[in-house]
Design a protein around this motif. Structure first.
Motif, short mmCIF file in Angstrom:
data_model
loop_
_atom_site.label_atom_id
_atom_site.label_comp_id
_atom_site.label_asym_id
_atom_site.label_seq_id
_atom_site.Cartn_x
_atom_site.Cartn_y
_atom_site.Cartn_z
N SER A 19 0.84 -1.19 0.00
CA SER A 19 0.00 0.00 0.00
C SER A 19 0.88 1.24 0.00
O SER A 19 2.10 1.17 0.09
CB SER A 19 -0.92 0.00 1.23
N GLY A 20 0.23 2.39 -0.08
CA GLY A 20 0.98 3.64 -0.06
C GLY A 20 1.70 3.88 1.24
O GLY A 20 2.67 4.64 1.30
N ASP A 21 1.24 3.24 2.31
CA ASP A 21 1.86 3.41 3.63
C ASP A 21 2.90 2.35 3.94
O ASP A 21 3.51 2.37 5.01
CB ASP A 21 0.78 3.40 4.73
N SER A 22 3.11 1.38 3.04
CA SER A 22 4.06 0.30 3.31
C SER A 22 5.49 0.85 3.35
O SER A 22 5.89 1.62 2.47
CB SER A 22 3.96 -0.79 2.24
N SER A 23 6.24 0.43 4.35
CA SER A 23 7.63 0.87 4.48
C SER A 23 8.54 -0.35 4.48
O SER A 23 8.12 -1.45 4.88
CB SER A 23 7.81 1.66 5.78
N SER A 279 6.97 1.54 -11.81
CA SER A 279 6.78 1.99 -10.43
C SER A 279 8.04 1.82 -9.59
O SER A 279 8.04 2.18 -8.40
CB SER A 279 5.62 1.21 -9.79
#
Length: 371
Positions: A19-23, A279
């Motif tokens: 997701s966009g919050d995955s680190s 990406s």
């Protein structure tokens, strides 16, 4: 008298993944903070006595296990100070076996490659090659391109001298052919270790991609930890050879405890889907073996895949039913086109399938046959 409300079969449907919050799980993108060794993909023999340098990207084995000089040609009169070098990477299948060839005595087996020359086009024979001497070469066998991922590959190489009290470390394979065929000097042997050669991967913490319903249930809010339970080893973005065998989905289960103390049962399947190269940053492409380390040349014979998971949460442990439902949803999503959207099947299963009762202990649900 108020009629008791029938229990709901499934509380939530969840899609977990990148997701966009995955680190990253650490700054190097390696799993759980442990830097895994890349497999060995290339070997080279160099003659330092003739001015040959270690090739770019290679590591030279200069010492044995106990720190003695690891010259491959120490027993020769015309010692050219030959050393063994190796390179790690993910740009090609890993080496899976090493060997020593006594030319004229041993046949070259199918699938093996003999190191006959140095990177500078000189002979890589470890013996003098006189009229009464057989030439000695190192050789290796590489894993085929079409193998399944995560196979055993060589991750460590060492040289040892038994006369100095050196023995092969635990889990190492020793090649029982003496590399020193000269008139003097101690016997020298090659040994190596095989470990699971992981695919080129970037590892991230799992995040929530989609959920249904989108609003929390009053009696049971969706726990933030669900994506981590769906993908406990993290989300991996992986680089595969184009002809890699298809990776089957993996089913797993877990149990959570709600704030009220109730048990909540989770059922999930993990699978891979294509991920766009556009990406990825240049650094990520290099780590995945999609760009040459030296000249940043694109490597086109690999595909990019990302791990994903779909999951259901329920207060009821109907795991076999959930497995069949999730497998249907997965197959439906990769086939088609279909008349009904995927969301319709998910909504129908969650809201229209009645809960089993004493009067109706078996509930049959008809789905499309996708075989």
């Amino acid at each position: 008298m108020t009629e008791e409300r029938c229990p709901q079969l499934v509380d939530y449907f969840v899609v977990a993944g990148l997701s966009g919050d995955s680190s990253p799980l650490d700054e190097e993108g390696q799993q759980r903070g442990v830097r895994a060794l890349q497999p060995v993909t290339d070997l080279a023999v160099i003659a330092r006595g003739l001015g040959e340098d270690v090739p770019e990207g290679f590591t030279c084995i200069e010492k044995t296990q106990a720190g003695h000089p690891a010259e491959l040609s120490a027993g020769l009169l015309n010692n050219t100070h030959m050393f063994l070098c190796y390179r790690r990477g993910h740009d090609k299948p890993p080496l899976v076996e090493l060997g020593v060839l006594y030319e004229g005595k041993d046949p070259v087996r199918s699938g093996w490659q003999v190191i006959e020359t140095t990177p500078y086009s000189r002979s890589a024979s470890l013996s003098s090659g006189g009229p009464t001497m057989h030439r000695t070469f190192l050789m290796f066998r590489r894993a085929p391109d079409s193998q399944a991922l995560n196979t055993l590959g060589i991750t460590e190489i060492s040289l040892l001298m038994p006369s100095k009290g050196e023995t092969a470390p635990h889990t190492y394979c020793r090649v029982d052919k003496n590399l020193n065929t000269g008139m003097w000097g101690p016997a020298l042997y090659l040994c190596y270790k095989r470990s699971v050669a992981k695919a080129n991967a970037l590892v991230y913490e799992a995040g929530l991609i989609r959920r249904y319903p989108e609003e929390d249930l009053e009696s049971f809010p969706l726990p933030d930890s669900v994506p981590v339970f769906c993908l406990p080893m993290g989300v991996t973005v992986e680089s595969w050879p184009l002809n890699t065998k298809y990776q089957l989905p993996i089913f797993s289960t877990f149990v959570l405890t709600s704030a009220s103390g109730d048990k909540v049962y989770g059922a999930a399947i993990q699978f891979y889907e294509a991920y766009p190269r556009e990406s990825l940053s240049e650094r990520q492409c290099v780590r995945l073996g999609l760009l040459s380390v030296v000249d940043r040349r694109p490597i086109t014979n690999r595909s990019v895949q990302v791990k994903k998971s779909i999951c259901v949460l329920s207060h009821w442990p109907f795991f076999s039913v959930f497995q069949k439902f999730l497998t249907f949803i997965y197959r439906y999503s990769i086939s088609g086109p279909h008349v009904l959207p995927l969301e319709k099947h998910i909504s129908s299963f969650m809201h229209n399938v009645p809960f089993p009762s004493a009067q109706r202990p078996r509930i049959l649900v008809q789905v499309i046959d996708l075989r």
